[in-house]
Design a protein around this motif. Structure first.
Motif, PDB file in Angstrom:
ATOM      1  N   GLN A   1       2.818 -26.020   6.840  1.00 41.64           N
ATOM      2  CA  GLN A   1       1.655 -26.911   6.721  1.00 41.64           C
ATOM      3  C   GLN A   1       1.676 -27.972   7.812  1.00 41.64           C
ATOM      4  OE1 GLN A   1       1.247 -28.500   2.774  1.00 41.64           O
ATOM      5  NE2 GLN A   1      -0.429 -29.860   3.296  1.00 41.64           N
TER       6      GLN A   1
ATOM      7  N   VAL B   1      10.308 -26.889  -8.974  1.00 40.00           N
ATOM      8  CA  VAL B   1       8.918 -27.245  -8.679  1.00 40.00           C
ATOM      9  C   VAL B   1       8.021 -26.042  -8.954  1.00 40.00           C
ATOM     10  CG1 VAL B   1       7.319 -27.831  -6.808  1.00 40.00           C
ATOM     11  CG2 VAL B   1       9.524 -28.988  -6.959  1.00 40.00           C
TER      12      VAL B   1
ATOM     13  N   GLU C   1      -4.708 -37.902  -1.742  1.00 39.79           N
ATOM     14  CA  GLU C   1      -4.106 -37.462  -2.992  1.00 39.79           C
ATOM     15  C   GLU C   1      -4.938 -38.022  -4.131  1.00 39.79           C
ATOM     16  OE1 GLU C   1      -1.048 -35.608  -0.980  1.00 39.79           O
ATOM     17  OE2 GLU C   1      -1.029 -35.752  -3.153  1.00 39.79           O
TER      18      GLU C   1
ATOM     19  N   ASN D   1      -3.232 -30.811  -5.555  1.00 41.37           N
ATOM     20  CA  ASN D   1      -2.170 -31.368  -4.718  1.00 41.37           C
ATOM     21  C   ASN D   1      -0.894 -31.474  -5.545  1.00 41.37           C
ATOM     22  OD1 ASN D   1      -4.690 -33.279  -3.367  1.00 41.37           O
ATOM     23  ND2 ASN D   1      -3.346 -32.074  -2.077  1.00 41.37           N
ATOM     24  N   GLY D   2       0.207 -31.083  -4.959  1.00 42.26           N
ATOM     25  CA  GLY D   2       1.483 -31.179  -5.656  1.00 42.26           C
ATOM     26  C   GLY D   2       1.725 -30.055  -6.644  1.00 42.26           C
ATOM     27  N   ALA D   3       0.859 -29.045  -6.650  1.00 44.88           N
ATOM     28  CA  ALA D   3       1.027 -27.940  -7.593  1.00 44.88           C
ATOM     29  C   ALA D   3       2.238 -27.081  -7.236  1.00 44.88           C
ATOM     30  CB  ALA D   3      -0.232 -27.071  -7.608  1.00 44.88           C
ATOM     31  N   GLY D   4       2.661 -27.158  -5.988  1.00 48.64           N
ATOM     32  CA  GLY D   4       3.822 -26.370  -5.578  1.00 48.64           C
ATOM     33  C   GLY D   4       3.461 -25.204  -4.678  1.00 48.64           C
TER      34      GLY D   4
ATOM     35  N   TYR E   1      13.529 -28.507  -4.982  1.00 52.64           N
ATOM     36  CA  TYR E   1      14.313 -29.241  -3.991  1.00 52.64           C
ATOM     37  C   TYR E   1      15.582 -29.824  -4.591  1.00 52.64           C
ATOM     38  CZ  TYR E   1       9.919 -28.747  -1.598  1.00 52.64           C
ATOM     39  OH  TYR E   1       8.799 -28.215  -1.029  1.00 52.64           O
TER      40      TYR E   1
ATOM     41  N   GLU F   1      -2.355 -23.962   4.865  1.00 52.33           N
ATOM     42  CA  GLU F   1      -3.463 -24.840   5.256  1.00 52.33           C
ATOM     43  C   GLU F   1      -3.806 -24.822   6.744  1.00 52.33           C
ATOM     44  OE1 GLU F   1      -3.806 -28.537   3.435  1.00 52.33           O
ATOM     45  OE2 GLU F   1      -2.770 -27.948   1.609  1.00 52.33           O
TER      46      GLU F   1
ATOM     47  N   SER G   1       2.923 -25.172  -1.322  1.00 53.08           N
ATOM     48  CA  SER G   1       3.776 -25.155  -0.124  1.00 53.08           C
ATOM     49  C   SER G   1       5.202 -24.777  -0.506  1.00 53.08           C
ATOM     50  CB  SER G   1       3.777 -26.526   0.549  1.00 53.08           C
ATOM     51  OG  SER G   1       2.487 -26.834   1.023  1.00 53.08           O
TER      52      SER G   1
ATOM     53  N   GLN H   1      -6.978 -25.963   1.105  1.00 47.57           N
ATOM     54  CA  GLN H   1      -7.533 -27.107   0.380  1.00 47.57           C
ATOM     55  C   GLN H   1      -9.003 -26.874   0.065  1.00 47.57           C
ATOM     56  OE1 GLN H   1      -6.270 -29.966  -0.736  1.00 47.57           O
ATOM     57  NE2 GLN H   1      -4.188 -29.523  -0.057  1.00 47.57           N
TER      58      GLN H   1
ATOM     59  N   LYS I   1       7.515 -21.809   1.000  1.00 42.19           N
ATOM     60  CA  LYS I   1       8.835 -22.059   1.582  1.00 42.19           C
ATOM     61  C   LYS I   1       9.903 -21.196   0.920  1.00 42.19           C
ATOM     62  CE  LYS I   1       8.043 -26.912   2.592  1.00 42.19           C
ATOM     63  NZ  LYS I   1       8.404 -28.263   2.122  1.00 42.19           N
TER      64      LYS I   1
END
Ligand SMILES: Nc1ncnc2c1ncn2[C@@H]1O[C@H](COP(=O)(O)OP(=O)(O)OP(=O)(O)O)[C@@H](O)[C@H]1O
Ligand SMILES: [Mg+2]
Lengths: 292, 279
Positions: free
Chosen positions: B93, B26, B276, B46-49, B21, B168, B51, B200, B55
């Protein structure tokens, strides 16, 4: 005729004018997300477009059409050369709003340079007065209301029943989702500026015809009442803007008739403040979105 | 079967893709392949990239490096609407339907790149997702979460894609709806679409997957047949969360010992609590 009915008649005509202006503002805002402070100058450009056309023909409809084309082109160009490039660099809405303020003054002064700061007048069609129910309307009044209703119907049909109108509503809902759905989002935004500009041009031209005279500041003085109507209807909802315009037109004219006509702007501000205090999302707010 | 998998056509091939971003990437040199008529699952903390990777493939983010081959053609950096025309569909998502448009209008927008026979395809979507038929004239904002996910899938399928990216689809759904969504995804696979799924519920997803990828910190950690990843004790303990949801399709139970070892801060993706956890 009673003062009240007289004022209601005036109110309907005023509503028709405000509705055109407010619907243009609301449509443009819902799709582009930018509160356009230069909207008043869009109206003014429409007036001067009609004025120039009147050197060639006295046909009101052609004059209004020229006003519409002038503003549609200007709006499209402004999006193309200023708004869109800033957007692509991720400029914030506040930055874009300030840019439209700058645009407002630039257009205003540009008009003064070209046409001078004095008032101009348009030749209005023959002023036969006709009785419609309890109201007395001039030919111009009738044309103004007819044009306004025709454009509202056309806009409704576009938004509800055409693929382009549906994609405008989709972009208003979510730009990102619209893009990944396959909608050419930049094109929809550009054509919306064109369309809203065209409606604003019509609004400006009919305001000038109805008022008879205008100056480089006339559009600007309409900005407040336009925002009031658009906000009352829920900014970004063209349908709400139509109703907001009806309310504002009637209340300001009837109120002005009993108080003093100089109170009209005060009444408009009063309505704006009341709505913002009680229902900030507009009178018809169901959820907080800017859905059309 | 990995042998069978390599025989089928690769519809989407992502090669050392880097995206983010801002200046800091990321997703770092990520690689992913999706084959026709297969479910490819992408899992990770979570936050692994995950999504972000979807994108970047879908054109929402412009990759700074790498290639995205869609049916053999490099499409990295193209505008999202052009990608849809070329056969790539993407279900985000969040915010995956147009709330103020009716269900029918959502479907119509989904079909905007394939204008002809939109009505016929909307009709076949109603057959695939019977819940939608009764709601065709209602604004999408009035749908339940599960119905929205169905509409989002249907909207994406209206473009008649060869590759479908879904972020998801079962998030926040009751087990019953989760089951229904999985049934649909399997039905979509049957039509020959290459499906890339972020999930998830790692255990369930890998059990369903023809191929799985584990993404950690924006980098590929591991890939292989879903069941092999599930049965890998080390990776399972580190990156696959404990899940009490029993898996639906497929044969055999997932290795039970994975869940019990799931302690410590690196453990993340659990289905029940979408909070999270961990860094
Ligand atoms: N719009 C954004 N702007 C800036 N950073 C973002 C944005 N969206 C995500 N990030 C960051 O990118 C990283 C990866 O996020 P991403 O959403 O891709 O993770 P994820 O694997 O999908 O996680 P989850 O399982 O929670 O959905 C996170 O550190 C997040 O903070
Ligand atoms: Mg995600």
């Amino acid at each position: 005729m009673s003062t009240f009915m007289h004022a209601v008649g005036f109110g309907l005509v005023t509503s028709a004018l405000i509705a055109l202006s407010a619907v243009a503002l609301s449509l443009q805002f819902s799709v582009s997300n930018i509160p356009n402070f230069a909207h008043g100058e869009f109206l003014t450009l429409g007036m001067y477009g009609a004025l120039v056309a009147q050197y060639v023909t006295n046909n009101v409809f052609i004059d209004v059409l020229v006003g519409a084309i002038v503003v549609a082109t200007a709006a499209w160009l402004i999006n193309r050369t200023i708004i869109e490039p800033f957007n692509r660099r991720g400029a914030k809405v506040t930055v874009l709003f300030v840019i439209t303020i700058a645009l407002s003054f630039m257009i205003q002064n540009g008009i003064i340079i070209f046409f001078g700061g004095t008032t101009h007048s348009l030749v209005v069609p023959s002023e036969t007065v006709s009785q419609v129910g309890p109201f007395l309307f001039t030919a111009t009044d009738m044309i103004v209301m007819g044009v306004s209703v025709a454009i509202m119907v056309a806009l409704h049909v576009t938004l509800r029943y055409t693929t382009f109108g549906k994609s405008q509503r989709a972009v208003a809902d979510s730009r990102e989702l619209a893009s990944v759905t396959g909608i050419n989002m930049p094109r929809v935004v550009a054509l919306t500026w064109l369309m809203a500009g065209g409606i604003a041009g019509v609004a400006g031209a009919v305001i000038a015809f109805q008022g008879g005279t205008f100056s480089p500041l006339t559009g600007y003085t309409f900005l407040l009442v336009t925002f009031a109507a658009a906000v009352a209807g829920g900014l970004g909802r063209p349908y709400g803007a139509m109703i907001g315009a009806l309310i504002l037109g009637l209340v300001t004219e009837v109120g002005g008739a009993y108080l003093a006509s100089s109170y009209k702007q005060v009444i408009a501000v009063g309505i704006l403040v009341l709505v913002l205090l009680i229902k900030p999302g507009g009178l018809f707010d169901a959820r907080g979105s800017t859905a059309i | 079967m990995p042998e069978a998998a390599t025989d089928t056509a690769v519809a989407l091939s992502v090669e050392s893709l880097t995206a983010g971003y801002g200046p800091v990437p990321v997703v770092k040199k990520a690689t992913l392949r999706a084959r026709t008529a297969e479910i490819t699952v992408l899992v990770g903390p979570n936050g692994a990239g995950k999504s972000t990777l979807l994108k970047a493939i879908a054109g929402v983010l412009r990759p700074t490096e790498g290639h995205v081959l869609l049916n053999g053609q490099d499409v990295a950096g193209r505008a999202p609407d052009r990608l849809v025309k070329m056969g790539l569909a993407y279900v985000p998502q969040v915010a995956n339907v147009f709330p103020s448009l009716t269900v029918m209008e959502n479907l119509e927008m989904g079909g905007i790149v394939r204008r002809h026979s939109v009505r016929d395809r909307a009709e076949s979507m109603c057959e695939l997702f019977p819940d939608l038929r009764a709601a065709l004239r209602r604004p999408a904002r009035t749908l339940s979460g599960g119905q929205r996910n169905m509409l989002a899938l249907a909207r994406a399928l209206m473009a008649d894609p060869s590759v479908l990216l879904v972020d998801e689809p079962t998030a926040g759904l009751s087990p019953r709806y989760e089951q229904v969504v999985w049934d649909h995804i399997r039905a979509i696979r049957q039509t020959g679409v290459a499906i890339v799924l972020v999930e998830q519920n790692t255990r369930r997803a890998l059990a369903e997957a023809d191929w799985g990828y584990v993404l950690v910190n924006g980098e590929n950690r591991l890939d292989g047949p879903g069941r092999e990843i599930l049965d890998n004790p080390e990776i399972g303990a580190l990156y696959i969360g404990k899940s009490t949801t029993t898996h639906g399709g497929g044969a055999g139970a997932p290795a039970a010992h994975n869940g019990d070892q799931n302690t410590g801060e690196t453990a993340v993706t659990t289905n029940e609590t979408r909070k999270e956890v961990g860094p």
